[in-house]
Design a protein around this motif. Structure first.
Motif, PDB file in Angstrom:
ATOM      1  N   GLY A   1      -0.684  -5.844   3.532  1.00 36.61           N
ATOM      2  CA  GLY A   1      -2.001  -5.220   3.379  1.00 36.61           C
ATOM      3  C   GLY A   1      -2.718  -5.770   2.155  1.00 36.61           C
ATOM      4  O   GLY A   1      -3.895  -6.142   2.216  1.00 36.61           O
ATOM      5  N   LYS A   2      -1.996  -5.863   1.065  1.00 35.46           N
ATOM      6  CA  LYS A   2      -2.606  -6.321  -0.191  1.00 35.46           C
ATOM      7  C   LYS A   2      -2.923  -7.818  -0.136  1.00 35.46           C
ATOM      8  O   LYS A   2      -3.985  -8.260  -0.577  1.00 35.46           O
ATOM      9  N   LEU A   3      -1.978  -8.583   0.414  1.00 37.57           N
ATOM     10  CA  LEU A   3      -2.209 -10.029   0.521  1.00 37.57           C
ATOM     11  C   LEU A   3      -3.433 -10.285   1.398  1.00 37.57           C
ATOM     12  O   LEU A   3      -4.300 -11.098   1.054  1.00 37.57           O
TER      13      LEU A   3
ATOM     14  N   GLU B   1       0.956   5.006  -1.144  1.00 29.59           N
ATOM     15  CA  GLU B   1       1.895   3.890  -1.059  1.00 29.59           C
ATOM     16  C   GLU B   1       3.162   4.215  -1.867  1.00 29.59           C
ATOM     17  O   GLU B   1       3.165   5.155  -2.684  1.00 29.59           O
ATOM     18  N   PRO B   2       4.249   3.451  -1.663  1.00 27.71           N
ATOM     19  CA  PRO B   2       5.530   3.828  -2.287  1.00 27.71           C
ATOM     20  C   PRO B   2       5.452   4.035  -3.805  1.00 27.71           C
ATOM     21  O   PRO B   2       5.989   5.025  -4.320  1.00 27.71           O
TER      22      PRO B   2
ATOM     23  N   GLY C   1      -2.199   4.388  -4.992  1.00 29.09           N
ATOM     24  CA  GLY C   1      -2.567   3.486  -3.894  1.00 29.09           C
ATOM     25  C   GLY C   1      -2.520   4.195  -2.553  1.00 29.09           C
ATOM     26  O   GLY C   1      -1.797   5.186  -2.354  1.00 29.09           O
ATOM     27  N   HIS C   2      -3.275   3.689  -1.602  1.00 21.43           N
ATOM     28  CA  HIS C   2      -3.441   4.293  -0.276  1.00 21.43           C
ATOM     29  C   HIS C   2      -2.213   4.058   0.602  1.00 21.43           C
ATOM     30  O   HIS C   2      -1.535   3.031   0.488  1.00 21.43           O
ATOM     31  N   LEU C   3      -1.969   4.999   1.494  1.00 22.21           N
ATOM     32  CA  LEU C   3      -0.859   4.888   2.455  1.00 22.21           C
ATOM     33  C   LEU C   3      -0.887   3.563   3.237  1.00 22.21           C
ATOM     34  O   LEU C   3       0.150   2.959   3.499  1.00 22.21           O
ATOM     35  N   LEU C   4      -2.080   3.097   3.594  1.00 18.13           N
ATOM     36  CA  LEU C   4      -2.176   1.906   4.455  1.00 18.13           C
ATOM     37  C   LEU C   4      -1.930   0.592   3.703  1.00 18.13           C
ATOM     38  O   LEU C   4      -1.946  -0.476   4.317  1.00 18.13           O
ATOM     39  N   LYS C   5      -1.707   0.668   2.411  1.00 13.23           N
ATOM     40  CA  LYS C   5      -1.431  -0.559   1.650  1.00 13.23           C
ATOM     41  C   LYS C   5      -0.126  -1.214   2.093  1.00 13.23           C
ATOM     42  O   LYS C   5       0.022  -2.415   2.017  1.00 13.23           O
TER      43      LYS C   5
END
Ligand code: F0G
Length: 407
Positions: free
Chosen positions: A138-140, A318-319, A349-353
């Motif tokens: 997601g981040k990349l 996010e974790p 950070g967001h769950l979808l990351k």
């Protein structure tokens, strides 16, 4: 560089009044508080209307952690879905003001996503150094879409930082890692906005994840400044939580009395905080001591369980953000946090990351082949793996009935 720090008794109403303004800077939850930030002329301001993030009640998590009331300030609700945007709007604007055409950072993925977006908005080019294979897709994908020159180096985050520090001596690129003072200034606004949302009544505890320790330094700085300006009457305790496999600051405080920080090779599936040599540890130590906060470490399993629990409150993160709830449980267990004290977690950070982590957890694969495989059975009640069925109404009804019976 700084604006006049004399307290204006009308500041609180000025800031709240800006919420209804149509002026671009007023619509940002960072620039709205510009009286407490260095001055940057408006023509250089690069904003995506960052900040303005919600404060949520987490009733189920509160019950699990054994506190009466628990809230989360969700910094994952920023434009690029992490807390980095509040600092980045400010630091990218400073790069623009100074006339740089290139900005650069080393990152575990969120700083790079944020930097790439703000650089693009400000017509600057961006260079991203990230550890190969150790950041979430997601981040990349964000830094690619926002147009960054993205280099995946065969090293870890700390190795990327080393190369970047050499690079800025050789090339005219502006460094946008969290050691950049403008990043810290912008990130202060998360705490200012939080206190505004709480009617300027400080919570007893604020809990943050600790990686490179820029965020804890920024929030701590904001708390101290607000106290000095008499915007708040007492300091919340700011506690910092690290993953057990990436715990140099925990060891620095708990084992070395804060005398030094021994860098380590970091390993955790919470890749955002997979950092062994945090740049801002001295600043974080200062705020820990001044606010009377604690430092804690949490295991991989504790992180994964806490993440699913925050998800089950309909919020998710996010974790790396979930270390806050995992840490709260420990701080509560040790009696540092009392049942009737007010607690705010900073979700970074967001769950979808990082959907890979989430899917692996629910399918029961997250710890396969790791030393945590056996203890992972403990997390089974939290796992909700997808169920593959034939396209058959009877099968769906049978599944629904079985789920109903199980609760
Ligand atoms: N949570 C998330 C989601 C992060 O991305 C980070 C850091 C942290 C917590 C820790 O914050 O470093 O200020 O102590 N991410 C950086 C990055 C290192 O490159 O995106 P910190």
């Amino acid at each position: 560089m700084f604006t006049d720090r004399t307290v204006d008794p009308a500041l609180k109403s000025l800031w709240i009044g800006r919420k209804t303004s149509s002026h671009t800077l007023d619509q940002s939850g960072v620039w709205r508080f510009r009286e407490l930030l260095p001055q940057i002329p408006e023509e250089h301001a690069i904003t995506l209307r960052e900040g303005n993030t919600p404060l949520y009640e987490l009733p189920r998590c509160a019950r699990i952690a054994g506190v009466d009331s628990l809230q989360a300030k969700h910094q994952g609700m920023n434009p690029t879905a992490s807390f980095k945007d509040t600092g980045m709007t400010f630091a990218a604007s400073s790069a623009h003001q100074q006339g740089f055409s290139w900005v650069a950072c080393a990152s575990t993925g969120n700083t790079s996503a944020s930097m790439a977006a703000y650089a693009a908005r400000g017509n600057m080019r961006s260079l991203v150094l990230i550890p190969e294979g150790k950041i979430s897709w997601g981040k990349l994908s964000q830094s690619l879409d926002y147009g960054a020159l993205t280099c995946q180096l065969r090293t870890d985050f700390d190795g990327c930082v080393r190369i970047l520090n050499e690079l800025v001596r050789r090339k005219p690129v502006y460094l946008l890692n969290s050691v950049n003072p403008y990043r810290i200034e912008g990130q202060k606004t998360a705490a200012i906005e939080l206190l505004e949302q709480l009617g300027w009544e400080p919570p007893h505890h604020i809990i943050v994840p600790g990686g490179n320790l820029g965020n804890s330094s920024a929030i701590g700085k904001a708390l101290l400044e607000m106290r000095d300006l008499k915007l708040i009457s007492r300091l919340p305790k700011l506690s910092i939580i690290q993953a057990q496999g990436a715990n140099p600051f925990y060891r620095c405080v708990r084992e070395l009395g804060g005398s030094r920080l021994d860098p380590m090779t970091a390993e955790t599936q919470a890749t955002a905080i997979r950092i062994g040599n945090p740049a801002s540890w001295k600043k974080a130590l200062r705020v820990l001591r001044e606010t009377g906060g604690e430092v804690e470490q949490v295991s991989e399993l504790e992180i994964a369980e806490a993440k699913a629990e925050i998800g089950a409150d309909g919020v998710g993160c996010e974790p790396a953000s979930a270390v806050t709830l995992a840490g709260l449980k420990k701080l509560r267990g040790a009696g540092f946090v009392k049942r009737n004290e007010t607690v705010v977690l900073i979700l970074t950070g967001h769950l979808l990351k990082d959907p890979d982590f989430t899917i692996k957890f629910h399918r029961g694969d997250l710890f396969a082949g790791t030393p945590h495989e056996r203890e992972a059975a403990h997390a089974r009640p939290l796992q909700r793996a997808p169920i593959v069925l034939d396209a058959d109404l009877g099968a769906v009804i049978a599944t629904l009935d079985a789920a109903e019976k199980a609760t």
